[in-house]
Design an enzyme around this catalytic site. Structure first.
Site, PDB file in Angstrom:
ATOM      1  N   TYR A   1       0.887  -1.052  -0.062  1.00 48.56           N
ATOM      2  CA  TYR A   1      -0.048  -0.001  -0.030  1.00 48.56           C
ATOM      3  C   TYR A   1       0.713   1.294  -0.148  1.00 48.56           C
ATOM      4  O   TYR A   1       2.096   1.234   0.640  1.00 48.56           O
ATOM      5  CB  TYR A   1      -0.836   0.279   1.165  1.00 48.56           C
TER       6      TYR A   1
ATOM      7  N   TYR B   1      -0.614 -10.048   1.042  1.00 51.10           N
ATOM      8  CA  TYR B   1       0.446  -9.596   1.854  1.00 51.10           C
ATOM      9  C   TYR B   1       0.319  -9.991   3.221  1.00 51.10           C
ATOM     10  O   TYR B   1      -0.658 -10.521   3.628  1.00 51.10           O
ATOM     11  CB  TYR B   1       0.210  -8.047   1.689  1.00 51.10           C
TER      12      TYR B   1
ATOM     13  N   ARG C   1      -2.974 -12.118   3.973  1.00 54.28           N
ATOM     14  CA  ARG C   1      -4.255 -11.605   3.558  1.00 54.28           C
ATOM     15  C   ARG C   1      -4.380 -12.095   2.189  1.00 54.28           C
ATOM     16  O   ARG C   1      -3.470 -11.977   1.432  1.00 54.28           O
ATOM     17  CB  ARG C   1      -4.127 -10.075   3.706  1.00 54.28           C
TER      18      ARG C   1
ATOM     19  N   HIS D   1      -7.310  -8.470  -2.031  1.00 57.35           N
ATOM     20  CA  HIS D   1      -8.810  -7.865  -1.911  1.00 57.35           C
ATOM     21  C   HIS D   1      -8.654  -6.456  -2.184  1.00 57.35           C
ATOM     22  O   HIS D   1      -7.569  -6.113  -2.215  1.00 57.35           O
ATOM     23  CB  HIS D   1      -9.177  -7.940  -0.420  1.00 57.35           C
TER      24      HIS D   1
ATOM     25  N   HIS E   1     -10.596  -2.607  -1.079  1.00 56.78           N
ATOM     26  CA  HIS E   1     -11.447  -2.117  -0.147  1.00 56.78           C
ATOM     27  C   HIS E   1     -12.378  -1.025  -0.548  1.00 56.78           C
ATOM     28  O   HIS E   1     -12.023  -0.527  -1.693  1.00 56.78           O
ATOM     29  CB  HIS E   1     -10.430  -1.438   1.061  1.00 56.78           C
TER      30      HIS E   1
HETATM   31 FE   LIG Z   1      -6.105  -4.593   2.770  1.00 53.91          FE
END
Ligand SMILES: [Fe+2]
Length: 212
Positions: free
Chosen positions: A99, A138, A146, A149, A151
């Site tokens: 991110y 990640y 995870r 995905h 958000h």
């Molecule tokens: Fe996330």
């Protein structure tokens, strides 16, 4: 024009089975899309370019690294009525699982050509559409990996929904702690619609708000 005997009989049969006008039709009642957490990586600084194409950043010529994905769907209420003008904010990791957020300590590289965030509204039919790249999974802190995905923070006229959308047929889905804890996991996994002629993978994902 004269109607055939077959047509008249068909109309009579239809009239006989049609519900009387005073009986209300049964409304299909859907389940609401379950809420999830905002998570730690909601962008602190929103990019100046926040349009629905996350694969390019205004002012740059490069394209984001990764598999290009077109994601579209419809936002409806529990009765299946579309929610026009719903505001969506969308954020996600890049194709390496990173991110653009100062709290993300993943060592995977940032991609300067990836927008990572979008802000848009549904149209008159309650539909939305974005073009992005497929995020990688990640490390999720102490909770294992995870799954990939995206958000969503969605504001209708009366409801708000914060949710994560997952991809079908992902090996990491089975181990993702948040997806495993989801009360309606099938509602947060998109449907694969195949690839288009240029190799873009298309997915469809609808969201259901309680009242719109
Ligand atoms: Fe996330």
């Amino acid at each position: 024009m004269l109607q055939s005997r077959r047509q008249i009989l068909g109309q009579l049969a239809g009239a006989a089975t049609a519900a009387p006008a005073f009986v209300r039709p049964v409304q299909a009642r859907l389940e609401p899309t379950p809420n999830e957490i905002v998570g730690p990586f909601y962008p602190l600084a929103k990019p100046a370019d926040a349009d629905a194409d996350l694969t390019m950043v205004a002012g740059r010529t490069g394209r984001a690294i990764g598999q290009v994905v077109e994601l579209s769907g419809r936002i409806v209420d529990l009765a299946g009525r579309p929610v026009p003008g719903a505001r969506l904010e969308i954020w996600q990791a890049n194709a390496a699982g990173r991110y653009a957020h100062p709290s993300d300590d993943n060592t995977a590289p940032l991609d300067p050509n990836f927008q990572g965030y979008a802000r848009l509204s549904t149209d008159a039919g309650g539909t939305y559409r974005i073009v992005t790249v497929k995020p990688a999974g990640y490390p999720g802190g102490g909770r294992g990996m995870r799954a990939p995905h995206i958000h969503f923070d969605l504001a209708g006229s009366t409801d708000r929904l914060v949710v994560q959308m997952y991809f079908p047929d992902e090996p990491l889905n089975a181990a993702d702690a948040l997806l495993r804890a989801n009360i309606r996991p099938a509602m947060v996994i998109a449907n694969a619609m195949g690839a288009d002629a240029s190799g873009i993978l298309r997915y469809r994902w609808d969201m259901v708000l309680r009242t719109g």
